[in-house]
Design an enzyme around this catalytic site. Sequence first.
Site, PDB file in Angstrom:
ATOM      1  N   LYS A 213     -10.528  13.623   7.572  1.00  0.00           N
ATOM      2  CA  LYS A 213      -9.412  12.583   9.086  1.00  0.00           C
ATOM      3  C   LYS A 213      -9.740  13.854  10.203  1.00  0.00           C
ATOM      4  O   LYS A 213      -9.587  14.890   9.302  1.00  0.00           O
ATOM      5  CB  LYS A 213      -8.612  12.199   9.490  1.00  0.00           C
TER       6      LYS A 213
ATOM      7  N   ASP B 155      -2.964  10.087   3.462  1.00  0.00           N
ATOM      8  CA  ASP B 155      -4.311   9.482   3.089  1.00  0.00           C
ATOM      9  C   ASP B 155      -5.084  10.723   4.277  1.00  0.00           C
ATOM     10  O   ASP B 155      -4.985  11.079   5.572  1.00  0.00           O
ATOM     11  CB  ASP B 155      -4.173   8.085   3.802  1.00  0.00           C
TER      12      ASP B 155
ATOM     13  N   ARG C 248      -7.942  -0.314   0.926  1.00  0.00           N
ATOM     14  CA  ARG C 248      -8.326  -1.581   0.614  1.00  0.00           C
ATOM     15  C   ARG C 248      -8.784  -1.378  -1.064  1.00  0.00           C
ATOM     16  O   ARG C 248      -9.339  -1.970  -1.849  1.00  0.00           O
ATOM     17  CB  ARG C 248      -9.991  -1.740   0.889  1.00  0.00           C
TER      18      ARG C 248
ATOM     19  N   LYS D 273       0.564  -1.236   0.091  1.00  0.00           N
ATOM     20  CA  LYS D 273      -0.083  -0.027   0.307  1.00  0.00           C
ATOM     21  C   LYS D 273       0.471   0.967  -0.179  1.00  0.00           C
ATOM     22  O   LYS D 273       1.483   1.473   0.814  1.00  0.00           O
ATOM     23  CB  LYS D 273      -1.194   0.070   1.225  1.00  0.00           C
TER      24      LYS D 273
ATOM     25  N   ASP E 194       1.920   6.332   5.936  1.00  0.00           N
ATOM     26  CA  ASP E 194       0.447   5.528   4.846  1.00  0.00           C
ATOM     27  C   ASP E 194       1.138   5.229   3.477  1.00  0.00           C
ATOM     28  O   ASP E 194       0.657   3.610   3.155  1.00  0.00           O
ATOM     29  CB  ASP E 194      -0.856   5.899   4.689  1.00  0.00           C
TER      30      ASP E 194
ATOM     31  N   GLU F 104      -9.742   4.103   1.894  1.00  0.00           N
ATOM     32  CA  GLU F 104      -8.702   4.039   0.540  1.00  0.00           C
ATOM     33  C   GLU F 104      -8.095   2.524   0.424  1.00  0.00           C
ATOM     34  O   GLU F 104      -7.774   2.792  -0.550  1.00  0.00           O
ATOM     35  CB  GLU F 104      -8.707   4.918   0.211  1.00  0.00           C
TER      36      GLU F 104
ATOM     37  N   ASP G 234     -12.090   7.542   3.155  1.00  0.00           N
ATOM     38  CA  ASP G 234     -11.210   6.605   4.158  1.00  0.00           C
ATOM     39  C   ASP G 234     -10.412   5.249   4.035  1.00  0.00           C
ATOM     40  O   ASP G 234      -9.196   5.166   4.847  1.00  0.00           O
ATOM     41  CB  ASP G 234     -10.908   7.588   5.655  1.00  0.00           C
TER      42      ASP G 234
HETATM   43  N1  BES Z   1      -4.467   4.335   6.594  1.00  0.00           N
HETATM   44  C1  BES Z   1      -5.491   4.422   7.479  1.00  0.00           C
HETATM   45  C2  BES Z   1      -5.608   3.359   8.587  1.00  0.00           C
HETATM   46  C3  BES Z   1      -3.832   3.509  10.120  1.00  0.00           C
HETATM   47  C4  BES Z   1      -4.739   4.548  10.861  1.00  0.00           C
HETATM   48  C5  BES Z   1      -2.333   3.290   9.920  1.00  0.00           C
HETATM   49  C6  BES Z   1      -3.612   4.617  11.993  1.00  0.00           C
HETATM   50  C7  BES Z   1      -1.878   3.962  10.436  1.00  0.00           C
HETATM   51  C8  BES Z   1      -2.273   4.627  11.499  1.00  0.00           C
HETATM   52  C9  BES Z   1      -7.011   4.302   7.020  1.00  0.00           C
HETATM   53  O1  BES Z   1      -7.028   4.145   5.600  1.00  0.00           O
HETATM   54  C10 BES Z   1      -7.684   4.424   7.600  1.00  0.00           C
HETATM   55  O2  BES Z   1      -8.052   5.361   7.003  1.00  0.00           O
HETATM   56  N2  BES Z   1      -8.882   3.501   7.453  1.00  0.00           N
HETATM   57  C11 BES Z   1      -9.454   3.745   8.860  1.00  0.00           C
HETATM   58  C12 BES Z   1     -10.803   2.365   8.011  1.00  0.00           C
HETATM   59  C13 BES Z   1     -12.640   2.843   8.276  1.00  0.00           C
HETATM   60  C14 BES Z   1     -12.938   4.708   8.078  1.00  0.00           C
HETATM   61  C15 BES Z   1     -13.465   1.491   8.122  1.00  0.00           C
HETATM   62  C16 BES Z   1      -9.701   3.572  10.326  1.00  0.00           C
HETATM   63  O3  BES Z   1      -8.920   2.843  10.864  1.00  0.00           O
HETATM   64  O4  BES Z   1      -9.893   4.307  10.483  1.00  0.00           O
HETATM   65 ZN    ZN Z   2      -4.844   4.598   4.902  1.00  0.00          ZN
HETATM   66 ZN    ZN Z   3      -7.857   6.031   5.158  1.00  0.00          ZN
END
Ligand code: BES
Ligand code: ZN
Ligand code: ZN
Length: 492
Positions: free
Chosen positions: A272, A265, A346, A260, A283, A344, A342
């Site tokens: 966020k 992000d 996946r 990834k 990310d 994204e 967010d």
């Molecule tokens: N890049 C983030 C996940 C992440 C969070 C990585 C903290 C490193 C530290 C990912 O793209 C994301 O935002 N995931 C969301 C998913 C949710 C919207 C289903 C999350 O984990 O809150």
């Molecule tokens: Zn992300």
């Molecule tokens: Zn994200």
Amino acid sequence: MQLSTSAADALQFNGGLLVLTRATGAAPSDLERAIDERLSGALSATASRLFFAGKPRQAVSVDTLGRLPFARVLLLGLGDGSNGPVALRDVAALAVTDALSQRHRSVGLVLPTGDSQTIALHLATGASLGVYRFDTYKSKDPDVPSPLVDTLTLFTGDSTAAQAAEKGVALARAVNLSRQLVNEPPNDCNPARLEALAHELGEKHGLKVTVLDFEELKRRGMGGIVAVGQGSRELPKLIHLEYTPKGAGAQKAPLVFVGKGLTFDSGGLSLKPAKSMEDMYIDMAGAAAVFGLMSAVGELGPDVPVHGLIGAAENMPGGAAFRPSDILKMANGKTVEVLNTDAEGRLVLADVLHYGTMLKPQTMINLATLTGACMVGLGNYYAGLFTAHEDLAVQLQAAAEQSGELIWRLPLDKKLAESIKGQRGDLKNLGGPYGGAITAALFLQNFVGDTRWAHLDIAGPALSDKDDGHIRSGGTGFGVLTLWSLVERAAA
Ligand code: BES
Ligand code: ZN
Ligand code: ZN
């Protein structure tokens, strides 16, 4: 830092800092006693004053004041051996850290007893990881130059240790490349920078490099990576690095690694909150691990084909951004309802994983800072491992054991798959309130067909908030060493 091995008597080391180790509960070695004697007992007196017992992180140092050819001796605790490669890497890193802080430019390190090849490898890796600093963006003080370790001498009677140490340095170089990429800020480290780096690595190591640009991604119907990347002025790219061995292994089916590569992000339109956005330059840690691995592969030349695939994009809000409620058509034909921009990673990985299946891999593994939920579940030291293939789970656990990285398997629970079924499309990119790391993994599973596949969620261990043994605060380079172990096993 120049690394060499020496069979000479460490007592005669003509340098700055000599480092000895002692295991928990062990008696002082002959060398330690000889040094102590020359210092009229100053080493043993300091050690007992500090309750030194050979435990990890325990350290005793004494200046030799001209009584020995080296300026200072440092005695480090090695622990009880339960911590495997990590204890050795930590010891070597603490040795060079001490040298840096005391501005000694030459370090001698006496090998603990045991399998000297393995020990030399881990010590060399640890020392090279220990000297890494992310100072690219710091102004330099001309009056006080940064401290440097010029030479590290490993004292061992085993002449075969030199080669192992060299390999340890090569592996650390790969991890440090990965750390550097993670640490670089997103205003410089964007998809174009990753593309340029791919070409650089390709030239250096003879890797074939293919880059699919935005137009090509659209032409191929890769609706996931296109949607995520379209809101940024820095357009997305799929980067494909290919290593083919010179030997008979070239006939084998390839190992494919997918990273990834979200260079930033923001969350997109599902923006966020500010605090959660601060760290989102990391990310692309999955991509960084794949770059690190490919550089190690290029340098060390295993006898098995290895491909590295990067889904590089920047997730931004704006007039061109994709939206919650969009329905995307993915490269494998499935449609996805966007509930949250967010989620994204996946969407990007789905298309890159599908591309990977077309390479007919024997094994495909993706690394991704995919979910905060994985950190909630496992803490920030373990990566989550997801796979439907029992034998691959066993192999990955063994590879992680060998590298000293921590992974923990979580289930691909079929019942939770209900929660990512779409209303208006085949799938949605958001699951229910529970098991967020699992629903993300289940989503990816829709794009790998029957490929022997595993997913590592590295959101926790990708970043460290402090220096800790061989770990430096910032990007950790997590994954490079475990993936290398896996490649090495596949090549054997
Ligand atoms: N890049 C983030 C996940 C992440 C969070 C990585 C903290 C490193 C530290 C990912 O793209 C994301 O935002 N995931 C969301 C998913 C949710 C919207 C289903 C999350 O984990 O809150
Ligand atoms: Zn992300
Ligand atoms: Zn994200």
